[in-house]
Design a protein around this motif. Structure first.
Motif, PDB file in Angstrom:
ATOM      1  N   MET A  27      39.936 -11.101  13.227  1.00 44.68           N
ATOM      2  CA  MET A  27      38.865 -11.981  12.767  1.00 44.68           C
ATOM      3  C   MET A  27      38.240 -12.714  13.952  1.00 44.68           C
ATOM      4  N   LYS A  28      36.944 -12.945  13.870  1.00 43.93           N
ATOM      5  CA  LYS A  28      36.239 -13.690  14.908  1.00 43.93           C
ATOM      6  C   LYS A  28      35.529 -14.882  14.272  1.00 43.93           C
ATOM      7  N   THR A  29      35.289 -15.903  15.079  1.00 42.44           N
ATOM      8  CA  THR A  29      34.564 -17.070  14.585  1.00 42.44           C
ATOM      9  C   THR A  29      33.078 -16.771  14.537  1.00 42.44           C
ATOM     10  N   SER A  30      32.330 -17.593  13.792  1.00 40.84           N
ATOM     11  CA  SER A  30      30.878 -17.412  13.718  1.00 40.84           C
ATOM     12  C   SER A  30      30.244 -17.584  15.092  1.00 40.84           C
ATOM     13  N   LYS A  31      30.831 -18.434  15.924  1.00 40.15           N
ATOM     14  CA  LYS A  31      30.290 -18.633  17.273  1.00 40.15           C
ATOM     15  C   LYS A  31      30.456 -17.364  18.102  1.00 40.15           C
ATOM     16  N   GLU A  32      31.632 -16.724  18.001  1.00 44.98           N
ATOM     17  CA  GLU A  32      31.875 -15.494  18.754  1.00 44.98           C
ATOM     18  C   GLU A  32      30.953 -14.372  18.279  1.00 44.98           C
ATOM     19  N   ILE A  33      30.764 -14.275  16.956  1.00 41.16           N
ATOM     20  CA  ILE A  33      29.891 -13.240  16.410  1.00 41.16           C
ATOM     21  C   ILE A  33      28.438 -13.495  16.820  1.00 41.16           C
ATOM     22  N   ALA A  34      28.041 -14.778  16.841  1.00 39.77           N
ATOM     23  CA  ALA A  34      26.676 -15.119  17.235  1.00 39.77           C
ATOM     24  C   ALA A  34      26.386 -14.655  18.659  1.00 39.77           C
ATOM     25  N   ILE A  35      27.339 -14.844  19.555  1.00 40.08           N
ATOM     26  CA  ILE A  35      27.177 -14.404  20.950  1.00 40.08           C
ATOM     27  C   ILE A  35      27.111 -12.884  21.006  1.00 40.08           C
ATOM     28  N   LYS A  36      27.995 -12.227  20.236  1.00 40.38           N
ATOM     29  CA  LYS A  36      28.062 -10.764  20.238  1.00 40.38           C
ATOM     30  C   LYS A  36      26.776 -10.137  19.725  1.00 40.38           C
ATOM     31  N   GLY A  89      33.779 -10.082   3.567  1.00 41.44           N
ATOM     32  CA  GLY A  89      35.036 -10.467   4.193  1.00 41.44           C
ATOM     33  C   GLY A  89      34.999 -11.778   4.930  1.00 41.44           C
ATOM     34  N   ALA A  90      33.809 -12.352   5.102  1.00 41.13           N
ATOM     35  CA  ALA A  90      33.703 -13.639   5.792  1.00 41.13           C
ATOM     36  C   ALA A  90      34.203 -14.754   4.886  1.00 41.13           C
ATOM     37  N   TYR A  91      34.932 -15.688   5.459  1.00 38.37           N
ATOM     38  CA  TYR A  91      35.417 -16.828   4.685  1.00 38.37           C
ATOM     39  C   TYR A  91      35.406 -18.070   5.569  1.00 38.37           C
ATOM     40  N   LYS A  92      35.368 -19.214   4.902  1.00 33.92           N
ATOM     41  CA  LYS A  92      35.257 -20.469   5.632  1.00 33.92           C
ATOM     42  C   LYS A  92      36.635 -21.091   5.808  1.00 33.92           C
ATOM     43  N   GLU A  93      36.940 -21.454   7.027  1.00 37.19           N
ATOM     44  CA  GLU A  93      38.197 -22.115   7.341  1.00 37.19           C
ATOM     45  C   GLU A  93      37.854 -23.457   7.989  1.00 37.19           C
ATOM     46  N   GLY A  94      38.031 -24.535   7.205  1.00 37.35           N
ATOM     47  CA  GLY A  94      37.549 -25.834   7.668  1.00 37.35           C
ATOM     48  C   GLY A  94      36.026 -25.810   7.678  1.00 37.35           C
ATOM     49  N   ARG A  95      35.429 -26.066   8.848  1.00 40.89           N
ATOM     50  CA  ARG A  95      33.968 -26.026   8.973  1.00 40.89           C
ATOM     51  C   ARG A  95      33.472 -24.774   9.664  1.00 40.89           C
ATOM     52  N   CYS A  96      34.381 -23.868   9.970  1.00 41.32           N
ATOM     53  CA  CYS A  96      34.007 -22.683  10.754  1.00 41.32           C
ATOM     54  C   CYS A  96      34.204 -21.423   9.925  1.00 41.32           C
ATOM     55  N   TRP A  97      33.267 -20.499  10.044  1.00 45.03           N
ATOM     56  CA  TRP A  97      33.370 -19.220   9.342  1.00 45.03           C
ATOM     57  C   TRP A  97      34.230 -18.247  10.149  1.00 45.03           C
ATOM     58  N   GLN A  98      35.077 -17.493   9.458  1.00 44.42           N
ATOM     59  CA  GLN A  98      35.874 -16.426  10.054  1.00 44.42           C
ATOM     60  C   GLN A  98      35.295 -15.097   9.567  1.00 44.42           C
ATOM     61  N   ILE A  99      35.049 -14.167  10.505  1.00 40.36           N
ATOM     62  CA  ILE A  99      34.313 -12.944  10.198  1.00 40.36           C
ATOM     63  C   ILE A  99      35.133 -11.726  10.637  1.00 40.36           C
ATOM     64  N   PRO A 100      35.217 -10.689   9.778  1.00 35.24           N
ATOM     65  CA  PRO A 100      35.982  -9.484  10.137  1.00 35.24           C
ATOM     66  C   PRO A 100      35.484  -8.856  11.431  1.00 35.24           C
ATOM     67  N   ASP A 101      36.414  -8.308  12.201  1.00 34.98           N
ATOM     68  CA  ASP A 101      36.061  -7.681  13.471  1.00 34.98           C
ATOM     69  C   ASP A 101      35.102  -6.496  13.301  1.00 34.98           C
ATOM     70  N   ASN A 102      35.207  -5.805  12.148  1.00 32.02           N
ATOM     71  CA  ASN A 102      34.402  -4.592  11.976  1.00 32.02           C
ATOM     72  C   ASN A 102      33.056  -4.846  11.313  1.00 32.02           C
ATOM     73  N   ALA A 103      32.676  -6.105  11.109  1.00 30.73           N
ATOM     74  CA  ALA A 103      31.360  -6.405  10.532  1.00 30.73           C
ATOM     75  C   ALA A 103      30.270  -5.985  11.510  1.00 30.73           C
ATOM     76  N   ARG A 104      29.164  -5.436  10.964  1.00 28.39           N
ATOM     77  CA  ARG A 104      28.085  -4.936  11.819  1.00 28.39           C
ATOM     78  C   ARG A 104      26.771  -5.620  11.512  1.00 28.39           C
ATOM     79  N   LYS A 105      25.925  -5.730  12.520  1.00 31.79           N
ATOM     80  CA  LYS A 105      24.595  -6.302  12.333  1.00 31.79           C
ATOM     81  C   LYS A 105      23.583  -5.170  12.222  1.00 31.79           C
ATOM     82  N   PRO A 106      22.936  -5.031  11.063  1.00 32.78           N
ATOM     83  CA  PRO A 106      21.922  -3.977  10.924  1.00 32.78           C
ATOM     84  C   PRO A 106      20.617  -4.380  11.597  1.00 32.78           C
TER      85      PRO A 106
END
Length: 634
Positions: free
Chosen positions: A1-10, A29-46
């Motif tokens: 899992m990656k944070t929304s910040k890591e995915i945003a950079i990627k 597969g994304a879910y919120k943990e506290g104030r930060c979103w956790q996102i599956p590693d295999n999620a793709r941006k179309p």
């Protein structure tokens, strides 16, 4: 899992954009943990900035609008039907449009309470969610993981998926235990236990069970167990399953309070409470063979000590933020559904009719009504209230004090009122304190919390309101039904008023209101405190939400008794002045009605309406003495 910040950079997006995509369900597969979103590693941006793990296809609907379809490939498929009345998880997710609620499993496994109680209004997805839990956790000869591999829970990783198919499960649903006597109720519960024991047929000849356990098992399956033996059914079945599988059992009880509500209304309350206390004590309290327990219902019943001593019970009500989005539909889920069925242009109307519930801090739509609305061609009706009984409003009317009447009047006019809400209120407490009705109306889905503040005694001080048009419709219909049953309103009167409003027939409307007033004044004792409350409440119900009804308000040089402000200026405004004196003959009574009518003009009671741009005004002067009535108009 990656944070929304890591995915945003990627992906080269802003973190805010990624968070928006997560909150709108665009990243499976994304879910919120506290104030930060956790996102599956295999999620793709179309390429179109929408994120997916499966194929995306846009197709033109039959209505000519675009509908989004998330499929595993690019094959064009017709739209799935909506799951009206479907509470079977396997069938719902494979054959029907399914709103993915599997992240509820993740939230539960993160918290791991031993026993969880979820209280929500009827038809908000409780049974479907409990069956989802059953399919996920239950040991089976079939590979049931196939029903979850394309769902959000599977993207959360092995920490959660390792629990899939690992436990024996006991599943009971009491949603259909609705009988008039304790004998019939116990017989139905016996049949439910008989079926569930029969579902675990592997125990009948298990070499790991003692002979006396097989005797007990066969007694339940044969329907020969007595009340005492039945009350130990959860405890004994969980023990036998542990001995057979060497794994603790998951126990799920859906709609646990349905037979309790029936017991209250059908006079076998003490019997059902005593039985349930013993059944749940054996199953959930100090049961070393229990892995996890789940219960659902409408009410949190604590005063009868059904869960007495169960220190590790986690209660999740509509006022709690845990699991807030898993019962009912969120705004983003509704938006996606409307797009899929090509009716996104109906979102505003659907919101007015079926949105407005607040669970925790999440705004929620009524799922039963949403799927019926879309299925019926986007025709707004009271689908939820027509799918069950609403005697609760009649209970309000029967037990109402002056204070309850006043707040009900305010609620029916679209206002908010302040009330203390005790989440452990039960039906029979209404006779002790009618103010408890707000707690029951809230948990049953007839009110929403606009604001809430926890009090030191565990109750909440709340601003409450009617959630939406559909629930206003049930208040209206049940109030009309109540007044019809006690003889104040005739069906013909209601129909004439509705027809007169539709055709803007002022003379016919005036006559119908006069008939209603005559019946009302005749029913209530002269000068009774509840007269104005009952009068105005009936008018609100009769006028079909086309008027803003006010009483005892300042206008001109005094205070009028009752006025009806039309919401549509094409209808006439109505002002009523009412007078009462003892022992008047008909002539004196007629004169008094004339004085009431003159007072409307003399004190300029029409000032407020005229200032509001209403020029067509019906004026009614009414007088009564005892049960005699005189009405003059112009």
């Amino acid at each position: 899992m990656k944070t929304s910040k890591e995915i945003a950079i990627k992906w080269g997006l802003s973190e805010r954009t990624v968070s928006y995509l997560c909150s709108n369900g665009r990243i499976p597969g994304a879910y919120k943990e506290g104030r930060c979103w956790q996102i599956p590693d295999n999620a793709r941006k179309p390429s179109d900035s929408r994120v997916k793990t499966g194929g995306y296809k846009k197709k033109v609907s039959a209505q000519g609008s675009d509908a989004d379809n998330f499929n595993g490939d690019d094959t064009d498929i017709s739209r799935k039907p909506l799951p009206i009345g479907i509470s079977d998880y396997i069938r719902a997710q494979s054959e029907y449009y399914y709103v993915d609620k599997t992240l509820m499993i993740k939230d539960f496994l993160d918290k791991k309470p031993l026993v969880s109680l979820f209280t929500r209004p009827r038809r908000f997805g409780k049974t479907l969610n409990m069956d989802m839990l059953r399919v996920f956790f239950e040991k089976s000869e079939e590979d049931t993981s196939i029903y979850f591999k394309d769902k959000q829970i599977w993207a959360c990783g092995e920490t959660y998926t390792k629990h899939q198919g690992k436990y024996p499960v006991i599943f009971l649903s009491f949603k259909d235990v609705k009988f008039d006597s304790w004998k019939a109720t116990l017989s139905k519960i016996s049949a439910i236990l008989q079926t569930e024991y029969g579902r675990h047929g592997e125990l009948a000849d298990s070499s790991k069970l003692a002979d006396y356990e097989k005797v007990y098992y066969n007694k339940i399956v044969s329907g020969l167990a007595d009340e005492v033996e039945l009350s130990a059914a959860l405890e004994n079945l969980s023990r036998m399953l542990f001995e057979h599988y060497e794994t603790n059992a998951v126990i799920i009880v859906d709609e646990y309070d349905t037979p309790i509500q029936e017991g209250y209304s059908k006079n076998f309350y003490d019997e059902i409470i005593g039985f349930m206390r013993n059944l749940f004590s054996g199953g959930f309290k100090d049961n070393k063979y229990l892995a996890y327990g789940f219960l659902t219902g409408i009410l949190r019943i604590a005063q009868e000590s059904i869960f007495s001593g169960l220190n590790n019970l986690s209660v999740n009500t509509i006022l709690d933020s845990d699991f807030e989005s898993f019962f009912g539909f969120s705004s983003s889920e509704v938006h996606q559904m409307l797009e899929y069925y090509g009716c996104a242009h109906k979102e505003s109307e659907l919101q007015q009719w079926y949105d407005g519930y607040i669970f925790g801090d999440q705004e929620i739509y009524n799922p039963w009504s949403v799927i019926n609305y879309i299925s019926k061609g986007c025709v707004p009706q009271a689908y939820w209230v027509n799918a069950g009984r609403n005697e609760i409003i009649e209970d309000v009317m029967k037990t109402s004090s002056d204070d309850v009447y006043e707040r009900l009047l305010a609620l029916m006019q679209g206002d908010r009122v302040v009330a203390r809400v005790n989440q452990t209120t039960v039906y029979r407490s209404l006779s002790d304190d009618p103010a408890n009705i707000y707690s029951i109306l809230l948990v049953a889905g007839y009110l929403k919390t606009v604001k809430k503040q926890l009090q030191s005694d565990g109750s909440y001080m709340c601003e409450i309101a009617i959630p939406n048009n559909e629930i206003f419709a049930v208040y209206k219909s049940e109030i009309l039904s109540y007044y019809t049953s006690i003889g104040i309103i005739k069906d013909t009167t209601s129909n004439v008023i509705a027809e007169s409003l539709y055709s803007n027939d002022k003379k016919r409307l005036q006559k119908a209101i006069g008939e209603y007033m005559t019946k009302s004044i005749s029913f209530y004792d002269a000068g009774a405190e509840g007269f104005y409350h009952g009068l105005v409440l009936g008018l609100i119900a009769l006028m079909d939400n086309q008027y803003k009804i006010k009483s005892n308000r300042e206008s001109g040089d005094g205070r009028y008794d009752v006025s009806l402000f039309p919401k549509d200026k094409e209808h006439a405004g109505i002002i009523m002045e009412i007078k009462w004196e003892k022992d008047l003959d008909q002539k004196a009574l007629s004169n008094l009605a004339g004085k009431a009518l003159s007072q409307i003009d003399d004190k300029h009671y029409d000032t407020e309406m005229v200032q509001a741009g209403i020029s067509d005004i019906i004026k009614l002067g009414m007088a009564f003495s005892g049960k005699e009535v005189a009405i003059k108009t112009r």
